[in-house]
Write a protein that holds these residues in place. Structure first.
Motif, PDB file in Angstrom:
ATOM      1  N   LEU A 163       3.129  15.264   7.269  1.00  0.00           N
ATOM      2  CA  LEU A 163       3.038  14.225   8.326  1.00  0.00           C
ATOM      3  C   LEU A 163       4.219  14.753   9.427  1.00  0.00           C
ATOM      4  CD1 LEU A 163       2.352  10.912   6.688  1.00  0.00           C
ATOM      5  CD2 LEU A 163       0.773  12.616   7.793  1.00  0.00           C
ATOM      6  N   ASP A 164       3.791  14.518  10.606  1.00  0.00           N
ATOM      7  CA  ASP A 164       4.766  14.808  11.865  1.00  0.00           C
ATOM      8  C   ASP A 164       5.500  13.250  11.713  1.00  0.00           C
ATOM      9  OD1 ASP A 164       3.660  17.364  12.574  1.00  0.00           O
ATOM     10  OD2 ASP A 164       2.045  16.287  13.797  1.00  0.00           O
ATOM     11  N   GLN A 165       6.725  13.815  11.665  1.00  0.00           N
ATOM     12  CA  GLN A 165       7.770  12.498  11.753  1.00  0.00           C
ATOM     13  C   GLN A 165       7.808  12.014  13.211  1.00  0.00           C
ATOM     14  OE1 GLN A 165      12.148  13.295  11.736  1.00  0.00           O
ATOM     15  NE2 GLN A 165      12.148  11.939   9.964  1.00  0.00           N
ATOM     16  N   PRO A 211       0.731  -1.146   0.057  1.00  0.00           N
ATOM     17  CA  PRO A 211       0.088  -0.081  -0.058  1.00  0.00           C
ATOM     18  C   PRO A 211       0.799   1.185  -0.082  1.00  0.00           C
ATOM     19  CG  PRO A 211      -0.009  -1.099   2.139  1.00  0.00           C
ATOM     20  CD  PRO A 211       0.801  -1.936   1.114  1.00  0.00           C
ATOM     21  N   LYS A 212       0.319   2.264  -0.521  1.00  0.00           N
ATOM     22  CA  LYS A 212       1.022   3.503  -0.703  1.00  0.00           C
ATOM     23  C   LYS A 212       1.150   4.242   0.567  1.00  0.00           C
ATOM     24  CE  LYS A 212       0.864   6.219  -4.286  1.00  0.00           C
ATOM     25  NZ  LYS A 212       0.653   7.021  -5.270  1.00  0.00           N
ATOM     26  N   ARG A 213       2.176   4.645   0.864  1.00  0.00           N
ATOM     27  CA  ARG A 213       2.133   5.504   2.203  1.00  0.00           C
ATOM     28  C   ARG A 213       1.965   7.093   2.240  1.00  0.00           C
ATOM     29  NH1 ARG A 213       7.355   3.774   6.060  1.00  0.00           N
ATOM     30  NH2 ARG A 213       6.641   1.599   6.199  1.00  0.00           N
ATOM     31  N   ALA A 214       0.938   7.593   2.930  1.00  0.00           N
ATOM     32  CA  ALA A 214       0.449   8.851   2.629  1.00  0.00           C
ATOM     33  C   ALA A 214       1.818   9.897   3.163  1.00  0.00           C
ATOM     34  CB  ALA A 214      -0.480   9.270   3.420  1.00  0.00           C
ATOM     35  N   ARG A 215       1.944  11.016   2.422  1.00  0.00           N
ATOM     36  CA  ARG A 215       3.065  11.968   2.674  1.00  0.00           C
ATOM     37  C   ARG A 215       2.569  13.110   3.383  1.00  0.00           C
ATOM     38  NH1 ARG A 215       7.843  10.862   0.388  1.00  0.00           N
ATOM     39  NH2 ARG A 215       8.255   9.092  -1.202  1.00  0.00           N
ATOM     40  N   ARG A 216       1.000  13.430   3.523  1.00  0.00           N
ATOM     41  CA  ARG A 216       0.588  14.373   3.902  1.00  0.00           C
ATOM     42  C   ARG A 216      -0.695  14.096   4.866  1.00  0.00           C
ATOM     43  NH1 ARG A 216       2.751  19.300   2.260  1.00  0.00           N
ATOM     44  NH2 ARG A 216       4.260  19.047   0.358  1.00  0.00           N
ATOM     45  N   GLY A 217      -0.950  15.202   5.642  1.00  0.00           N
ATOM     46  CA  GLY A 217      -1.975  14.881   6.504  1.00  0.00           C
ATOM     47  C   GLY A 217      -3.415  15.288   5.726  1.00  0.00           C
ATOM     48  N   ARG A 218      -4.591  15.220   6.516  1.00  0.00           N
ATOM     49  CA  ARG A 218      -5.769  15.490   6.019  1.00  0.00           C
ATOM     50  C   ARG A 218      -5.865  17.149   5.606  1.00  0.00           C
ATOM     51  NH1 ARG A 218      -8.596  12.752  11.029  1.00  0.00           N
ATOM     52  NH2 ARG A 218      -6.536  13.441  11.937  1.00  0.00           N
ATOM     53  N   HIS A 224       3.026  10.748  11.012  1.00  0.00           N
ATOM     54  CA  HIS A 224       1.595  10.874  12.014  1.00  0.00           C
ATOM     55  C   HIS A 224       0.830  12.123  11.585  1.00  0.00           C
ATOM     56  CE1 HIS A 224       3.128   7.984  14.910  1.00  0.00           C
ATOM     57  NE2 HIS A 224       4.296   8.604  14.885  1.00  0.00           N
ATOM     58  N   ASP A 225      -0.356  11.829  11.399  1.00  0.00           N
ATOM     59  CA  ASP A 225      -1.438  12.922  11.009  1.00  0.00           C
ATOM     60  C   ASP A 225      -2.137  13.027  12.345  1.00  0.00           C
ATOM     61  OD1 ASP A 225      -3.159  14.481   9.838  1.00  0.00           O
ATOM     62  OD2 ASP A 225      -4.525  12.853   8.857  1.00  0.00           O
ATOM     63  N   PHE A 226      -1.738  14.083  13.067  1.00  0.00           N
ATOM     64  CA  PHE A 226      -2.397  14.302  14.361  1.00  0.00           C
ATOM     65  C   PHE A 226      -2.936  15.675  14.115  1.00  0.00           C
ATOM     66  CE2 PHE A 226      -1.820  16.262  18.814  1.00  0.00           C
ATOM     67  CZ  PHE A 226      -2.627  15.629  19.243  1.00  0.00           C
TER      68      PHE A 226
END
Length: 355
Positions: A40-42, A28-35, A51-53
């Motif tokens: 993303l927070d490393q 599966p492709k990994r997301a690079r950006r949050g919603r 992390h998409d916090f």
């Protein structure tokens, strides 16, 4: 029976095809950006994880903490289970709510009651209190009990000072070796940046991540990378002669941010300078009269240093650079522990096998 056999064979074939399809499916492709579209927070421990916090959503979900808390085995995801004791929460349980005061029954952990252990702890504390030569118990009146070290008395620091002196020598040797690293050594054994050699005092503990660049601040060339989690220096492709020597600066990161930098230089030279640096550091360990270390610490160091130095023949061995750095990094940590905490190791076991 024949029909049942055909059905079973068909089911097995379908299962094999399904398994083969799953195995051949792309990851599966990994997301690079949050919603919200931001990067993303490393993660602090795994640099490849993000992390998409969204803190603003915390207040919306806080009210569902009690109702959504897992209360039966089926509520837990695969591979996870309840901590037992104390076991599952009841449907009317609110123990997970940290905003309320604890009930008296929650302060008692009956499964921890062990009278023999309590007696042993009390006996140890009374023995410690009786050592009036270096400790004094306070709080007999105020009931704010604590132990105070005896004033005006200093312990024998000869062993600790010897450990501190040798630790400083090992630290200097590691830093000197890193300034002349043959690029060919990177492909023998893993060569990791010995972060603790560049950290001291309250910062002397394992780092969370490594961030490397050239001495000029430019990114590393395409043929080289430094693993952000382990600090391993990795040769991706053989470099061109014109690209060396290469000076690298690696930032050492704690939770509070960058706390120090480690410097090294990659060269084409093949001299194993780390091997000749071994003898001046460890040759005195074999002679208790020359070595000021505590005997147990000295024996532990000899056991570790025997991987890079032959004490019987009085000469260094031929370890790879990666192995030498790992051994010296371990030795440095042991020496700093012996210097700071004045460590003393138990004596060797007697011939009878008793300690």
């Amino acid at each position: 029976r024949k029909r049942e056999a055909l059905v079973a064979a068909g089911t097995a074939t379908a299962a094999r095809k399904e398994a083969a399809g799953d195995a051949g499916a792309p990851p599966p492709k990994r997301a690079r950006r949050g919603r919200d579209g931001a990067p993303l927070d490393q993660d602090l421990f795994q640099s490849s994880v993000g992390h998409d916090f969204a803190p603003e959503e915390f207040d919306k979900t806080m009210g569902h903490v009690c109702s959504g808390w897992p209360k039966v085995a089926g509520d837990y995801p695969a591979g996870f289970a309840v901590a037992s004791p104390p076991g599952f929460c009841r449907h009317d349980c609110d123990c997970m709510d940290d905003q309320r005061a604890q009930q008296p029954w929650e302060l008692v952990k009956s499964w921890l009651d062990d009278q023999l252990r309590f007696q042993a702890v009390g006996h140890a504390m009374r023995n410690f209190e009786a050592r009036a030569d270096f400790v004094r118990r306070r709080g007999t009146v105020s009931r704010q009990c604590y132990f105070e070290t005896a004033q005006g008395q200093t312990a024998d620091l000869r062993h600790a000072q010897a450990a501190a002196d040798l630790a400083a020598a090992v630290e200097r040797a590691i830093k000197a070796v890193l300034l002349k690293v043959p690029v060919a050594a990177l492909s023998v054994d893993p060569v990791r940046v010995p972060a603790r050699a560049f950290l001291a005092g309250s910062l002397d503990y394992d780092v969370l991540s490594f961030r490397a660049a050239t001495a000029s601040g430019a990114p590393l060339p395409h043929w080289l990378r430094v693993d952000g989690d382990s600090g391993q220096v990795i040769e991706v492709l053989p470099p061109a002669p014109a690209e060396l020597p290469l000076h690298i600066v690696t930032e050492l990161v704690h939770a509070e941010g960058n706390v120090a930098v480690a410097r090294c230089c990659l060269t084409f030279e093949s001299s194993a300078g780390w091997q000749t640096a071994t003898a001046p550091l460890v040759e005195g360990l074999g002679d208790p009269a020359r070595c000021g270390l505590e005997n147990g610490v000295r024996r532990a160091l000899m056991e570790r240093c025997a991987e890079v130095y032959d004490f019987d023949r009085g000469m260094h061995r031929d370890p790879s650079l990666g192995r030498w750095l790992d051994v010296m990094h371990h030795v440095l940590r042991l020496l700093r522990g012996a210097a700071g905490a004045n460590l003393a190791f138990p004596p060797l076991a007697h011939a009878s096998g008793r300690p």
